[in-house]
Write an enzyme that holds these catalytic residues in place. Structure first.
Site, mmCIF file in Angstrom:
data_model
loop_
_atom_site.group_PDB
_atom_site.id
_atom_site.type_symbol
_atom_site.label_atom_id
_atom_site.label_comp_id
_atom_site.label_asym_id
_atom_site.label_seq_id
_atom_site.Cartn_x
_atom_site.Cartn_y
_atom_site.Cartn_z
ATOM 1 C CG HIS A 260 -2.156 0.793 1.103
ATOM 2 N ND1 HIS A 260 -2.064 2.321 1.354
ATOM 3 C CD2 HIS A 260 -3.392 0.651 0.441
ATOM 4 C CE1 HIS A 260 -3.211 2.757 0.944
ATOM 5 N NE2 HIS A 260 -3.881 2.045 0.571
ATOM 6 C CG ASP A 311 -8.328 -3.944 -4.498
ATOM 7 O OD1 ASP A 311 -9.307 -3.854 -4.314
ATOM 8 O OD2 ASP A 311 -7.363 -3.125 -4.970
HETATM 9 C C1 LIG Z 1 -7.561 -0.231 -3.190
HETATM 10 C C2 LIG Z 1 -6.320 0.228 -3.637
HETATM 11 O O1 LIG Z 1 -6.065 0.613 -4.492
HETATM 12 S S1 LIG Z 1 -5.006 -0.601 -2.773
HETATM 13 C C3 LIG Z 1 -3.722 -0.702 -3.753
HETATM 14 C C4 LIG Z 1 -4.058 -1.842 -4.915
HETATM 15 N N1 LIG Z 1 -2.806 -2.230 -5.934
HETATM 16 C C5 LIG Z 1 -2.231 -3.334 -5.709
HETATM 17 O O2 LIG Z 1 -2.440 -4.416 -4.972
HETATM 18 C C6 LIG Z 1 -1.026 -3.590 -6.733
HETATM 19 C C7 LIG Z 1 0.268 -4.068 -5.914
HETATM 20 N N2 LIG Z 1 0.862 -3.224 -5.094
HETATM 21 C C8 LIG Z 1 1.407 -2.275 -5.642
HETATM 22 O O3 LIG Z 1 1.905 -2.064 -6.781
HETATM 23 C C9 LIG Z 1 2.089 -1.330 -4.495
HETATM 24 O O4 LIG Z 1 2.496 -1.903 -3.395
HETATM 25 C C10 LIG Z 1 1.319 -0.069 -4.460
HETATM 26 C C11 LIG Z 1 1.057 0.648 -5.981
HETATM 27 C C12 LIG Z 1 -0.120 -0.335 -3.884
HETATM 28 C C13 LIG Z 1 1.927 0.982 -3.470
HETATM 29 O O5 LIG Z 1 3.104 1.576 -4.280
HETATM 30 P P1 LIG Z 1 4.333 2.087 -3.371
HETATM 31 O O6 LIG Z 1 3.932 2.983 -2.372
HETATM 32 O O7 LIG Z 1 5.196 2.740 -4.674
HETATM 33 O O8 LIG Z 1 5.096 0.775 -2.990
HETATM 34 P P2 LIG Z 1 6.180 0.886 -1.700
HETATM 35 O O9 LIG Z 1 7.126 2.001 -1.794
HETATM 36 O O10 LIG Z 1 5.754 0.330 -0.632
HETATM 37 O O11 LIG Z 1 7.442 -0.412 -2.493
HETATM 38 C C14 LIG Z 1 8.238 -0.951 -1.509
HETATM 39 C C15 LIG Z 1 9.035 -1.883 -2.441
HETATM 40 O O12 LIG Z 1 8.005 -3.054 -2.237
HETATM 41 C C16 LIG Z 1 7.826 -3.651 -3.633
HETATM 42 N N3 LIG Z 1 6.501 -3.905 -3.564
HETATM 43 C C17 LIG Z 1 5.448 -3.188 -3.330
HETATM 44 N N4 LIG Z 1 4.337 -3.745 -3.583
HETATM 45 C C18 LIG Z 1 4.477 -4.995 -3.925
HETATM 46 C C19 LIG Z 1 3.929 -6.080 -4.278
HETATM 47 N N5 LIG Z 1 2.456 -6.175 -4.521
HETATM 48 N N6 LIG Z 1 4.653 -7.138 -4.848
HETATM 49 C C20 LIG Z 1 5.938 -7.137 -4.778
HETATM 50 N N7 LIG Z 1 6.611 -6.269 -4.577
HETATM 51 C C21 LIG Z 1 5.827 -5.105 -4.061
HETATM 52 C C22 LIG Z 1 8.021 -2.497 -4.517
HETATM 53 O O13 LIG Z 1 8.420 -2.846 -5.824
HETATM 54 C C23 LIG Z 1 9.378 -1.695 -3.815
HETATM 55 O O14 LIG Z 1 10.432 -2.416 -4.122
HETATM 56 P P3 LIG Z 1 11.816 -1.491 -4.685
HETATM 57 O O15 LIG Z 1 12.120 -0.918 -3.490
HETATM 58 O O16 LIG Z 1 12.786 -2.624 -5.011
HETATM 59 O O17 LIG Z 1 11.483 -0.802 -5.667
HETATM 60 O O1 LIG Z 2 -5.124 4.924 -0.736
HETATM 61 C C1 LIG Z 2 -4.828 4.295 -1.640
HETATM 62 O O2 LIG Z 2 -3.597 4.568 -2.145
HETATM 63 C C2 LIG Z 2 -5.476 3.188 -2.580
HETATM 64 C C3 LIG Z 2 -6.649 2.621 -1.557
HETATM 65 O O3 LIG Z 2 -6.451 1.750 -0.835
HETATM 66 C C4 LIG Z 2 -7.882 2.942 -2.019
HETATM 67 O O4 LIG Z 2 -8.163 3.972 -2.679
HETATM 68 O O5 LIG Z 2 -8.963 2.310 -1.306
#
Ligand SMILES: CC(=O)SCCNC(=O)CCNC(=O)[C@H](O)C(C)(C)COP(=O)(O)OP(=O)(O)OC[C@H]1O[C@@H](n2cnc3c(N)ncnc32)[C@H](O)[C@@H]1OP(=O)(O)O
Ligand SMILES: O=C([O-])CC(=O)C(=O)O
Length: 375
Positions: A260, A311
């Site tokens: 997240h 999700d």
């Molecule tokens: C309701 C919603 O919208 S909730 C979000 C739904 N989205 C997802 O589930 C997609 C998968 N998750 C992601 O892509 C990311 O965790 C996001 C987009 C939600 C957040 O992105 P960021 O804030 O940029 O992630 P964050 O800074 O915590 O990442 C830290 C590290 O963990 C890794 N990481 C984060 N999430 C994941 C994941 N789901 N799978 C594998 N690696 C991950 C990143 O690649 C990053 O690695 P790096 O430093 O080597 O580049």
């Molecule tokens: O806050 C975010 O970046 C994504 C999320 O969990 C939402 O929109 O519910």
């Protein structure tokens, strides 16, 4: 999970405006809507009460809730011109594209001519989104023109009734209710920020919501519930899930439904929907998908300190209720339209056009070489 880097790419941790609608990741209580913990709301309220809270600032009395539900029920019908547009969208279209078009078309037919109409138009969208997606889905997949003006008591019940052509049982209606509460509002996430940027130009509500749908569609945001389903249904056992997941992590693949942008240790919505997913698994006699999901959660935390976001367990929960995977993210829209619209109202009430600056990384100033001399 490592400490979040603030600033820089993705504006992480930057305060980009004010809101009285929700707090995300504030210590003590992970997620609040207008001061109420989401867990408290999910245990004690119907979604329509929460929608009322988000829009009007306070939980409704019984009489106010009955009136509000009556207003929403009266807005479920779709104009003929919108039905005709929906009938022309092919069955293999992405349902989020259908939502985007449906919203935009409704804006052509019943547009917001003045901001005095904003609450009425937001209610209209809240009432019409389930009708829009089900009308299209049932026409394009089953060849039927459904009646969208049902007498179902709740928005979740209305949706399931139209989708399956029968009234849902109490368990399914309750899970829809909880799910819609969990997805309703989340501060300055990408889709809400899209809506606020659009609102800051003094654009109309339909444009703001249409843009927000486009942002929610992506797999890094709302689209992750569908992507999570596609992942878990590949595995026939928890052991297979563990083995495959380890390989994916080794190859540095992203696992949808985990991590997240704001929360660092857990997403408070996960424990709630996970519980309901477990109940639904027992209800349908599942002994694969739920254990697979739980193993994924364990492996991701053990290996990467990455936790399930809202999700991940929504995927199995919706699947157990027989909802087609491609309709998962449109359900998010049916709920989040409350948060989006309330943010649009907030932006309008204290507006300055949102226009940040960029750090320039292109070439130094140079002279144009006339085209004849460029070779
Ligand atoms: C309701 C919603 O919208 S909730 C979000 C739904 N989205 C997802 O589930 C997609 C998968 N998750 C992601 O892509 C990311 O965790 C996001 C987009 C939600 C957040 O992105 P960021 O804030 O940029 O992630 P964050 O800074 O915590 O990442 C830290 C590290 O963990 C890794 N990481 C984060 N999430 C994941 C994941 N789901 N799978 C594998 N690696 C991950 C990143 O690649 C990053 O690695 P790096 O430093 O080597 O580049
Ligand atoms: O806050 C975010 O970046 C994504 C999320 O969990 C939402 O929109 O519910």
């Amino acid at each position: 999970m490592a400490e979040k880097k603030v600033g820089g790419a993705g504006l992480r941790g930057q305060v980009a405006g004010k809101t009285a609608l929700s707090t995300v990741g504030v210590s003590g209580s992970g997620l609040t809507y207008r001061g109420y913990d989401v867990k408290d709301l999910a245990e004690n309220c119907e979604f329509e009460e929460v929608a009322y809270l988000i829009f009007y600032g306070e939980l409704p009395t019984r009489a106010q809730l009955a009136d509000y539900k009556g207003v929403l029920k009266g807005m479920r019908g779709l104009p003929q011109a919108l039905k005709e547009v929906l009938e022309r969208i092919p069955a293999d279209a992405h349902p989020m594209d259908v939502m985007r078009t449906g919203c935009s078309m409704l804006g052509n037919l019943e547009g917001e001519e003045s901001f005095d109409q904003q609450q009425d138009r937001a209610n209209r969208l809240l009432a019409a989104f389930p009708s829009i997606i089900c009308y299209w889905y049932r026409f394009s997949h089953d060849g039927v023109r459904i009646e969208t003006e049902t007498d179902d008591d709740s928005i979740g019940g209305h949706f399931l009734h139209m989708l399956r052509d029968e009234k849902p049982n109490a368990l399914h209606e309750q899970v829809m209710n909880v799910s819609l509460i969990l997805y309703a509002e989340h501060e300055f996430n990408a889709s809400t920020f899209t809506a606020r940027v659009c609102a800051s130009t003094l654009s109309d509500l339909f444009s703001c919501i249409t843009g927000a749908i486009g942002s929610l569609r992506g797999p890094l945001h709302g689209g992750a519930n569908e992507a999570a389903m596609e992942l878990i249904e590949r595995f026939s056992s928890a052991d297979e899930a563990e083995k495959e997941l380890l390989g994916m992590l080794e190859r540095k693949e992203k696992i949808m439904g985990f991590g997240h942008a704001v929360y660092t240790e857990s997403d408070p919505r996960n424990a709630i929907i996970k519980q309901w997913s477990e109940k639904l698994a027992a209800d349908v006699g599942d002994d694969v998908l739920y254990p697979v999901s739980v193993r994924c959660e364990e492996v991701m935390w053990r290996e990467k300190k990455l936790f399930c976001n809202a999700d991940f367990f929504h995927a199995s929960a919706y699947h157990f209720m027989g909802i087609p995977t491609k309709l998962f993210t449109p359900i998010f829209v049916m709920s989040r339209v409350t948060g989006w619209a309330a943010h649009v109202f907030e932006q309008r009430a204290d507006n300055r056009i949102i226009r940040p600056s960029a750090e320039y990384t292109g070439p130094e100033l140079r002279k144009v070489v006339p085209i004849a001399e460029r070779g």
